[in-house]
Design an enzyme around this catalytic site. Structure first.
Site, PDB file in Angstrom:
ATOM      1  N   CYS A 132       0.815  -1.230   0.000  1.00  0.00           N
ATOM      2  CA  CYS A 132       0.000   0.000   0.000  1.00  0.00           C
ATOM      3  C   CYS A 132       0.848   1.280   0.000  1.00  0.00           C
ATOM      4  CB  CYS A 132      -0.944   0.002   1.199  1.00  0.00           C
ATOM      5  SG  CYS A 132      -0.237  -0.629   2.722  1.00  0.00           S
ATOM      6  N   GLY A 163      -3.170  -0.599   7.999  1.00  0.00           N
ATOM      7  CA  GLY A 163      -2.222  -1.266   7.110  1.00  0.00           C
ATOM      8  C   GLY A 163      -1.804  -2.617   7.652  1.00  0.00           C
ATOM      9  N   HIS A 247      -2.153   6.417   4.791  1.00  0.00           N
ATOM     10  CA  HIS A 247      -0.700   6.531   4.949  1.00  0.00           C
ATOM     11  C   HIS A 247      -0.254   7.893   4.418  1.00  0.00           C
ATOM     12  CE1 HIS A 247      -0.750   2.418   5.987  1.00  0.00           C
ATOM     13  NE2 HIS A 247      -0.193   1.875   4.922  1.00  0.00           N
TER      14      HIS A 247
HETATM   15  N1  LIG Z   1      -4.276  -3.545   5.299  1.00  0.00           N
HETATM   16  C1  LIG Z   1      -3.723  -2.943   4.248  1.00  0.00           C
HETATM   17  O1  LIG Z   1      -3.729  -1.689   4.117  1.00  0.00           O
HETATM   18  C2  LIG Z   1      -3.072  -3.765   3.177  1.00  0.00           C
HETATM   19  C3  LIG Z   1      -2.700  -3.138   1.999  1.00  0.00           C
HETATM   20  C4  LIG Z   1      -2.103  -3.892   0.980  1.00  0.00           C
HETATM   21  C5  LIG Z   1      -1.900  -5.242   1.169  1.00  0.00           C
HETATM   22  N2  LIG Z   1      -2.276  -5.831   2.343  1.00  0.00           N
HETATM   23  C6  LIG Z   1      -2.057  -7.283   2.486  1.00  0.00           C
HETATM   24  O2  LIG Z   1      -3.318  -7.940   2.459  1.00  0.00           O
HETATM   25  C7  LIG Z   1      -3.308  -9.079   3.331  1.00  0.00           C
HETATM   26  C8  LIG Z   1      -4.472  -8.985   4.323  1.00  0.00           C
HETATM   27  O3  LIG Z   1      -4.387  -7.804   5.050  1.00  0.00           O
HETATM   28  P1  LIG Z   1      -5.573  -7.288   5.989  1.00  0.00           P
HETATM   29  O4  LIG Z   1      -5.109  -5.980   6.458  1.00  0.00           O
HETATM   30  O5  LIG Z   1      -6.891  -7.403   5.317  1.00  0.00           O
HETATM   31  O6  LIG Z   1      -5.512  -8.363   7.210  1.00  0.00           O
HETATM   32  P2  LIG Z   1      -6.650  -8.791   8.224  1.00  0.00           P
HETATM   33  O7  LIG Z   1      -7.595  -7.690   8.494  1.00  0.00           O
HETATM   34  O8  LIG Z   1      -5.935  -9.420   9.367  1.00  0.00           O
HETATM   35  O9  LIG Z   1      -7.461  -9.948   7.423  1.00  0.00           O
HETATM   36  C9  LIG Z   1      -6.892 -11.189   7.115  1.00  0.00           C
HETATM   37  C10 LIG Z   1      -7.898 -12.032   6.341  1.00  0.00           C
HETATM   38  O10 LIG Z   1      -7.269 -13.248   5.946  1.00  0.00           O
HETATM   39  C11 LIG Z   1      -8.081 -14.355   6.364  1.00  0.00           C
HETATM   40  N3  LIG Z   1      -7.225 -15.496   6.653  1.00  0.00           N
HETATM   41  C12 LIG Z   1      -6.194 -15.577   7.530  1.00  0.00           C
HETATM   42  N4  LIG Z   1      -5.675 -16.831   7.526  1.00  0.00           N
HETATM   43  C13 LIG Z   1      -6.384 -17.531   6.617  1.00  0.00           C
HETATM   44  C14 LIG Z   1      -6.339 -18.888   6.160  1.00  0.00           C
HETATM   45  N5  LIG Z   1      -5.455 -19.747   6.643  1.00  0.00           N
HETATM   46  N6  LIG Z   1      -7.226 -19.267   5.217  1.00  0.00           N
HETATM   47  C15 LIG Z   1      -8.124 -18.416   4.725  1.00  0.00           C
HETATM   48  N7  LIG Z   1      -8.241 -17.115   5.114  1.00  0.00           N
HETATM   49  C16 LIG Z   1      -7.373 -16.703   6.054  1.00  0.00           C
HETATM   50  C17 LIG Z   1      -8.776 -13.841   7.607  1.00  0.00           C
HETATM   51  O11 LIG Z   1      -9.903 -14.640   7.847  1.00  0.00           O
HETATM   52  P3  LIG Z   1     -10.471 -14.999   9.314  1.00  0.00           P
HETATM   53  O12 LIG Z   1     -11.588 -14.015   9.567  1.00  0.00           O
HETATM   54  O13 LIG Z   1     -10.995 -16.373   9.137  1.00  0.00           O
HETATM   55  O14 LIG Z   1      -9.362 -14.880  10.294  1.00  0.00           O
HETATM   56  C18 LIG Z   1      -9.127 -12.430   7.151  1.00  0.00           C
HETATM   57  O15 LIG Z   1     -10.261 -12.475   6.308  1.00  0.00           O
HETATM   58  C19 LIG Z   1      -1.908  -9.100   3.951  1.00  0.00           C
HETATM   59  O16 LIG Z   1      -1.092  -9.975   3.209  1.00  0.00           O
HETATM   60  C20 LIG Z   1      -1.437  -7.673   3.812  1.00  0.00           C
HETATM   61  O17 LIG Z   1      -0.028  -7.590   3.754  1.00  0.00           O
HETATM   62  C21 LIG Z   1      -2.862  -5.131   3.335  1.00  0.00           C
END
Ligand SMILES: NC(=O)c1ccc[n+]([C@@H]2O[C@H](COP(=O)([O-])OP(=O)(O)OC[C@H]3O[C@@H](n4cnc5c(N)ncnc54)[C@H](OP(=O)(O)O)[C@@H]3O)[C@@H](O)[C@H]2O)c1
Length: 351
Positions: A132, A163, A247
């Site tokens: 991001c 993030g 950010h």
């Molecule tokens: N946040 C940002 O601004 C941002 C920006 C760019 C990229 N990213 C990337 O996007 C990804 C997710 O980020 P997030 O911020 O959305 O995290 P988050 O809020 O912690 O959400 C994680 C998601 O992944 C699911 N998950 C975790 N383990 C899993 C598994 N074994 N099988 C299937 N689903 C699973 C979780 O489901 P449950 O509800 O079942 O736990 C939840 O839906 C990361 O790799 C991050 O680096 C994030």
């Protein structure tokens, strides 16, 4: 759901900060979906998430759950993408991945819609979204690169807690409340208290490296997306600040040819996806609370670096969950649709 939709779309990580925003953006932009399937871990199976005013039941990600899908937008972390993306592709789904796992693989496109769209051509079943922090900077730097060339970049970031995902948002809220009530705080997501603090660490330090994994990503992904050679110097320092969404970045860019602050302002004001807010004396400049919920990247504080004739300073702010992740993922899906690329090429395999 669009009645004339073509694609069966899976959103993996649908309960997360990025995944829930992907569902919002798919509905807002009326992506031509015949069906949307919400997938997450066993923890969330049976829960409901909202899509286009309806409730979707979350399914557990299993071998059966993605059969018949045409497109998978994934944001469930690098481990999930590493393990499952090859299987999704084998089952015939094109993947748009938000995690870092595949981004730097040579045969995998890393795409910021509106910046390097042509990189989607010849994909091997998977297209990645950058980090991001990198994403929003690319939107601001591409027109500068095309007009004046880039010799050197120094970026310092002030990154919001969303993030890091849902758990970090909760941590900031709980810590803020605790501190205001004079209670003790026990950090869980971050190594230190994030409420009323600034942490000069985003992600982790690998053994022997004094840059964090986030800083390494910003430097490497910028180079890949903009096609910058090693001759272009890039240096990043990333900090976490107690902001929920958005950010902020201080970007110092040394150009090859001279570009005046006025010329830069005019150039950026004419670029799709960017909004220039630059009247600092009147208190007008980009703020995370103004960027949150918007798809455009905001730029301001455009000024000459007094230490170098061909150097400008910019302040760049973007919503990390929208253009920084979900909006770009949906824009990439739209790009694949427009170019008839929502299909896995015969014999495609990730290396
Ligand atoms: N946040 C940002 O601004 C941002 C920006 C760019 C990229 N990213 C990337 O996007 C990804 C997710 O980020 P997030 O911020 O959305 O995290 P988050 O809020 O912690 O959400 C994680 C998601 O992944 C699911 N998950 C975790 N383990 C899993 C598994 N074994 N099988 C299937 N689903 C699973 C979780 O489901 P449950 O509800 O079942 O736990 C939840 O839906 C990361 O790799 C991050 O680096 C994030």
């Amino acid at each position: 759901m669009a009645p004339n939709g073509e694609y069966r779309v899976g959103v993996v990580g649908a309960t997360g900060a990025v995944g829930s925003t992907i569902l919002e953006v798919l509905a807002e932009r009326k992506f031509p979906a015949a069906e949307v399937v919400a997938l997450a871990s066993a923890r969330s199976a049976g829960r409901e998430v909202e899509f286009a005013g309806e409730q979707l039941e979350v399914r557990e990600l299993t071998d059966e759950s993605f059969q018949g899908l045409d497109l998978i937008l994934s944001s469930a972390g690098g481990k999930v993408s590493a393990e499952w993306a090859p299987r999704w592709i084998e089952a015939g789904a094109v993947v748009v991945d938000n995690t870092s796992y595949w981004r730097m693989h040579e045969d995998v496109p890393l795409v910021v819609a509106g910046v390097n769209d042509d990189a989607v051509e010849g994909h091997n079943g998977l297209v990645t979204n950058p980090n991001c922090t990198t994403m929003q900077m690319m939107v601001a730097l591409k027109p500068i690169l095309d007009t004046a060339g880039i010799e050197r970049l120094i970026v310092s970031t002030y990154q919001s807690v969303s993030g890091t995902g849902r758990a970090a948002i909760q941590e900031l809220r709980e810590q803020s409340e605790a501190v205001l009530k004079g209670k003790q705080v026990e950090p869980k997501v971050y190594p230190h208290q994030v409420a009323f603090n600034v942490l000069p660490q985003v992600e982790t330090f690998k053994a022997g490296d004094d840059y964090t994994t986030e800083e390494r990503k910003v430097m490497a992904e910028t180079r890949k997306i903009l096609g910058l050679t090693e001759a272009v110097g890039i240096s990043a320092t990333c900090a976490r600040v107690p902001v929920i969404t958005g950010h902020s970045e201080s970007v110092n860019v040394q150009t090859q040819r001279e570009l005046s602050p006025d010329g830069c302002r005019e150039l950026l004001a004419g670029t799709d996806g960017l909004v220039v807010l630059d009247d600092p004396g009147a208190g007008i400049y980009p703020l995370p609370i103004a960027a949150a919920g918007r798809d455009e990247v905001l730029v301001g504080r455009i000024r000459r670096d007094p230490s170098h004739d061909r150097c400008l300073n910019l302040w760049v702010v973007g919503d990390n969950l929208r253009k920084g992740a979900a909006t770009n993922a949906v824009q990439v899906a739209e790009l694949l649709h427009r170019r008839h690329l929502v299909r896995v090429p015969a014999g495609a395999a990730l290396s």
